[in-house]
Motif scaffolding. Structure first.
Motif, mmCIF file in Angstrom:
data_model
loop_
_atom_site.group_PDB
_atom_site.id
_atom_site.type_symbol
_atom_site.label_atom_id
_atom_site.label_comp_id
_atom_site.label_asym_id
_atom_site.label_seq_id
_atom_site.Cartn_x
_atom_site.Cartn_y
_atom_site.Cartn_z
ATOM 1 N N HIS A 1 4.797 -8.543 -6.644
ATOM 2 C CA HIS A 1 4.025 -9.783 -6.759
ATOM 3 C C HIS A 1 4.747 -10.831 -7.604
ATOM 4 C CE1 HIS A 1 0.465 -8.548 -4.602
ATOM 5 N NE2 HIS A 1 0.457 -7.409 -5.270
ATOM 6 N N GLU A 2 5.751 -10.415 -8.362
ATOM 7 C CA GLU A 2 6.506 -11.343 -9.199
ATOM 8 C C GLU A 2 7.365 -12.259 -8.326
ATOM 9 O OE1 GLU A 2 6.319 -11.717 -12.513
ATOM 10 O OE2 GLU A 2 4.755 -10.166 -12.550
ATOM 11 N N ALA B 1 0.816 -1.212 0.000
ATOM 12 C CA ALA B 1 0.000 0.000 0.000
ATOM 13 C C ALA B 1 0.855 1.271 0.000
ATOM 14 C CB ALA B 1 -0.927 0.004 1.213
ATOM 15 N N SER B 2 2.098 1.181 0.468
ATOM 16 C CA SER B 2 2.944 2.360 0.627
ATOM 17 C C SER B 2 3.791 2.690 -0.593
ATOM 18 C CB SER B 2 3.872 2.177 1.831
ATOM 19 O OG SER B 2 3.124 2.043 3.013
ATOM 20 N N VAL B 3 4.313 1.673 -1.257
ATOM 21 C CA VAL B 3 5.204 1.915 -2.390
ATOM 22 C C VAL B 3 4.390 2.348 -3.613
ATOM 23 C CG1 VAL B 3 6.940 0.286 -1.552
ATOM 24 C CG2 VAL B 3 5.189 -0.519 -3.141
ATOM 25 N N PRO B 4 5.045 2.969 -4.581
ATOM 26 C CA PRO B 4 4.331 3.351 -5.806
ATOM 27 C C PRO B 4 3.682 2.118 -6.464
ATOM 28 C CG PRO B 4 6.475 4.416 -5.725
ATOM 29 C CD PRO B 4 6.445 3.424 -4.601
ATOM 30 N N PRO B 5 2.545 2.316 -7.129
ATOM 31 C CA PRO B 5 1.827 1.188 -7.734
ATOM 32 C C PRO B 5 2.668 0.320 -8.671
ATOM 33 C CG PRO B 5 0.474 3.155 -7.781
ATOM 34 C CD PRO B 5 1.828 3.575 -7.286
ATOM 35 N N ALA B 6 3.547 0.924 -9.455
ATOM 36 C CA ALA B 6 4.383 0.135 -10.370
ATOM 37 C C ALA B 6 5.314 -0.797 -9.605
ATOM 38 C CB ALA B 6 5.187 1.054 -11.285
ATOM 39 N N VAL B 7 5.821 -0.334 -8.462
ATOM 40 C CA VAL B 7 6.689 -1.162 -7.632
ATOM 41 C C VAL B 7 5.867 -2.264 -6.983
ATOM 42 C CG1 VAL B 7 8.211 -1.191 -5.613
ATOM 43 C CG2 VAL B 7 8.333 0.711 -7.238
ATOM 44 N N ALA B 8 4.694 -1.926 -6.464
ATOM 45 C CA ALA B 8 3.830 -2.927 -5.828
ATOM 46 C C ALA B 8 3.499 -4.048 -6.809
ATOM 47 C CB ALA B 8 2.554 -2.271 -5.307
ATOM 48 N N GLU B 9 3.253 -3.690 -8.050
ATOM 49 C CA GLU B 9 2.956 -4.698 -9.073
ATOM 50 C C GLU B 9 4.138 -5.651 -9.245
ATOM 51 O OE1 GLU B 9 2.232 -4.703 -13.842
ATOM 52 O OE2 GLU B 9 1.237 -3.128 -12.684
ATOM 53 N N GLN B 10 5.343 -5.101 -9.278
ATOM 54 C CA GLN B 10 6.541 -5.924 -9.437
ATOM 55 C C GLN B 10 6.782 -6.834 -8.235
ATOM 56 O OE1 GLN B 10 8.692 -6.307 -12.168
ATOM 57 N NE2 GLN B 10 6.900 -5.314 -13.074
#
Length: 80
Positions: A44-45, A33-42
């Protein structure tokens, strides 16, 4: 009371900074929830790893960072 999150490799570019401070304690959901959305998406990899207080976590979802901890987000290593 805060946790320092380090963005390494291409995650640094996605975050727009080498690191950031977030309120402690910080768990997996709080990190996402805290990191930028693009980082949060990564994050999950499966090839992106998370280290807390110098130890790579076998299960990222088990993250519990306390005040003063450093969390490193480790992208896949490439090379030959």
């Amino acid at each position: 009371m805060s946790v320092t999150v380090l963005f390494l490799g291409p995650l640094r570019d996605m975050a727009g900074a080498p690191d950031a401070q977030y309120p402690a304690p910080l768990d997996w959901e709080g990190l996402l929830a805290s990191v930028p959305p693009a980082v949060a998406e990564q994050l999950h990899e499966p090839r992106v790893h998370v280290a807390c207080a110098g130890k790579v976590l076998g299960d990222k979802a088990a993250l519990i960072a306390q005040d003063g901890d450093e969390v490193a987000l480790l992208p896949p290593v490439s090379g030959g």
